[in-house]
Design a protein around this motif. Structure first.
Motif, PDB file in Angstrom:
ATOM      1  N   ILE A 290      31.658  47.196   3.295  1.00 32.35           N
ATOM      2  CA  ILE A 290      33.039  47.622   3.560  1.00 32.35           C
ATOM      3  C   ILE A 290      33.151  49.143   3.442  1.00 32.35           C
ATOM      4  CG2 ILE A 290      35.429  47.489   2.743  1.00 32.35           C
ATOM      5  CD1 ILE A 290      34.811  44.617   1.826  1.00 32.35           C
ATOM      6  N   LEU A 291      32.465  49.716   2.448  1.00 34.45           N
ATOM      7  CA  LEU A 291      32.486  51.170   2.278  1.00 34.45           C
ATOM      8  C   LEU A 291      31.894  51.866   3.500  1.00 34.45           C
ATOM      9  CD1 LEU A 291      33.006  53.641   0.475  1.00 34.45           C
ATOM     10  CD2 LEU A 291      30.734  53.284  -0.479  1.00 34.45           C
ATOM     11  N   LEU A 292      30.765  51.387   3.980  1.00 35.86           N
ATOM     12  CA  LEU A 292      30.144  51.999   5.159  1.00 35.86           C
ATOM     13  C   LEU A 292      31.022  51.832   6.392  1.00 35.86           C
ATOM     14  CD1 LEU A 292      26.416  51.000   4.636  1.00 35.86           C
ATOM     15  CD2 LEU A 292      27.471  53.249   4.321  1.00 35.86           C
ATOM     16  N   TRP A 293      31.662  50.693   6.520  1.00 41.47           N
ATOM     17  CA  TRP A 293      32.596  50.454   7.629  1.00 41.47           C
ATOM     18  C   TRP A 293      33.735  51.477   7.584  1.00 41.47           C
ATOM     19  CZ3 TRP A 293      36.626  46.020   7.443  1.00 41.47           C
ATOM     20  CH2 TRP A 293      37.326  45.949   8.652  1.00 41.47           C
ATOM     21  N   GLY A 294      34.309  51.670   6.393  1.00 41.26           N
ATOM     22  CA  GLY A 294      35.407  52.622   6.245  1.00 41.26           C
ATOM     23  C   GLY A 294      34.986  54.051   6.504  1.00 41.26           C
ATOM     24  N   VAL A 295      33.825  54.442   5.986  1.00 39.00           N
ATOM     25  CA  VAL A 295      33.336  55.807   6.208  1.00 39.00           C
ATOM     26  C   VAL A 295      33.036  56.020   7.694  1.00 39.00           C
ATOM     27  CG1 VAL A 295      31.396  57.365   5.749  1.00 39.00           C
ATOM     28  CG2 VAL A 295      32.486  56.151   3.874  1.00 39.00           C
ATOM     29  N   GLY A 296      32.483  54.998   8.330  1.00 37.29           N
ATOM     30  CA  GLY A 296      32.188  55.109   9.756  1.00 37.29           C
ATOM     31  C   GLY A 296      33.431  55.277  10.599  1.00 37.29           C
TER      32      GLY A 296
ATOM     33  N   ASP B 177      42.349  56.252  17.109  1.00 40.51           N
ATOM     34  CA  ASP B 177      43.438  55.292  16.917  1.00 40.51           C
ATOM     35  C   ASP B 177      43.040  54.161  15.973  1.00 40.51           C
ATOM     36  OD1 ASP B 177      46.055  54.346  17.470  1.00 40.51           O
ATOM     37  OD2 ASP B 177      45.155  52.800  18.773  1.00 40.51           O
ATOM     38  N   TYR B 178      41.804  53.689  16.089  1.00 38.09           N
ATOM     39  CA  TYR B 178      41.356  52.593  15.219  1.00 38.09           C
ATOM     40  C   TYR B 178      41.434  53.006  13.753  1.00 38.09           C
ATOM     41  CZ  TYR B 178      38.619  48.769  13.322  1.00 38.09           C
ATOM     42  OH  TYR B 178      38.211  47.679  12.585  1.00 38.09           O
ATOM     43  N   ASN B 179      41.001  54.216  13.456  1.00 41.50           N
ATOM     44  CA  ASN B 179      41.047  54.701  12.077  1.00 41.50           C
ATOM     45  C   ASN B 179      42.483  54.811  11.586  1.00 41.50           C
ATOM     46  OD1 ASN B 179      39.943  55.842   9.633  1.00 41.50           O
ATOM     47  ND2 ASN B 179      40.741  57.791  10.361  1.00 41.50           N
ATOM     48  N   ARG B 180      43.354  55.364  12.409  1.00 42.94           N
ATOM     49  CA  ARG B 180      44.757  55.490  11.999  1.00 42.94           C
ATOM     50  C   ARG B 180      45.390  54.122  11.739  1.00 42.94           C
ATOM     51  NH1 ARG B 180      44.519  59.884  15.348  1.00 42.94           N
ATOM     52  NH2 ARG B 180      44.948  58.730  17.261  1.00 42.94           N
ATOM     53  N   LYS B 181      45.002  53.150  12.524  1.00 43.59           N
ATOM     54  CA  LYS B 181      45.617  51.835  12.422  1.00 43.59           C
ATOM     55  C   LYS B 181      45.056  51.007  11.262  1.00 43.59           C
ATOM     56  CE  LYS B 181      46.853  47.992  15.404  1.00 43.59           C
ATOM     57  NZ  LYS B 181      46.722  47.408  16.733  1.00 43.59           N
TER      58      LYS B 181
ATOM     59  N   ILE C  98      41.318  48.773   5.381  1.00 43.53           N
ATOM     60  CA  ILE C  98      39.908  48.788   4.985  1.00 43.53           C
ATOM     61  C   ILE C  98      39.777  49.239   3.532  1.00 43.53           C
ATOM     62  CG2 ILE C  98      37.675  49.898   5.406  1.00 43.53           C
ATOM     63  CD1 ILE C  98      38.477  50.052   8.381  1.00 43.53           C
ATOM     64  N   MET C  99      40.563  50.245   3.129  1.00 43.25           N
ATOM     65  CA  MET C  99      40.514  50.718   1.748  1.00 43.25           C
ATOM     66  C   MET C  99      40.977  49.632   0.777  1.00 43.25           C
ATOM     67  SD  MET C  99      42.250  54.042  -0.130  1.00 43.25           S
ATOM     68  CE  MET C  99      42.387  54.879   1.406  1.00 43.25           C
ATOM     69  N   ARG C 100      42.007  48.893   1.148  1.00 45.14           N
ATOM     70  CA  ARG C 100      42.477  47.798   0.287  1.00 45.14           C
ATOM     71  C   ARG C 100      41.433  46.705   0.154  1.00 45.14           C
ATOM     72  NH1 ARG C 100      47.779  46.718   3.097  1.00 45.14           N
ATOM     73  NH2 ARG C 100      47.491  48.689   4.079  1.00 45.14           N
ATOM     74  N   TRP C 101      40.756  46.389   1.254  1.00 45.79           N
ATOM     75  CA  TRP C 101      39.680  45.399   1.203  1.00 45.79           C
ATOM     76  C   TRP C 101      38.565  45.872   0.272  1.00 45.79           C
ATOM     77  CZ3 TRP C 101      39.109  40.500   2.530  1.00 45.79           C
ATOM     78  CH2 TRP C 101      40.016  39.951   3.426  1.00 45.79           C
ATOM     79  N   ARG C 102      38.213  47.155   0.358  1.00 46.84           N
ATOM     80  CA  ARG C 102      37.151  47.688  -0.499  1.00 46.84           C
ATOM     81  C   ARG C 102      37.538  47.644  -1.963  1.00 46.84           C
ATOM     82  NH1 ARG C 102      36.352  51.993  -3.350  1.00 46.84           N
ATOM     83  NH2 ARG C 102      38.111  53.070  -2.433  1.00 46.84           N
ATOM     84  N   ILE C 103      38.771  48.000  -2.267  1.00 50.80           N
ATOM     85  CA  ILE C 103      39.219  48.006  -3.661  1.00 50.80           C
ATOM     86  C   ILE C 103      39.211  46.585  -4.223  1.00 50.80           C
ATOM     87  CG2 ILE C 103      41.218  48.416  -5.150  1.00 50.80           C
ATOM     88  CD1 ILE C 103      41.800  50.868  -3.367  1.00 50.80           C
TER      89      ILE C 103
END
Length: 67
Positions: free
Chosen positions: A20-26, A33-37, A42-47
């Motif tokens: 999940i961390l690598l997905w978020g950093v990527g 747009d994908y990152n903004r959305k 993704i951060m909540r999933w990682r936490i």
């Protein structure tokens, strides 16, 4: 230790956090747009996954500790 199911559960949970961390950093590095959305989701999933992983690590240390 390799035959301990709790060890493998803990290991899988840590690898999920890493994924999940690598997905978020990527997505952050790529931007757009994908990152903004999806960045906050993704951060909540990682936490959440990290919380579960830490609990499993603490449980493993508590149950399998020598002290």
């Amino acid at each position: 230790m390799a035959s301990d199911p709790l060890f493998w559960l803990m290991t899988v949970s840590v690898l999920i956090v890493l994924g999940i961390l690598l997905w978020g950093v990527g997505t952050f590095g790529k931007g757009g747009d994908y990152n903004r959305k999806h960045a906050n989701k993704i951060m909540r999933w990682r936490i959440g996954a990290q919380f579960v992983a830490v609990l499993l690590i603490l449980l493993f240390v508590y149950l399998r500790g020598n002290g």
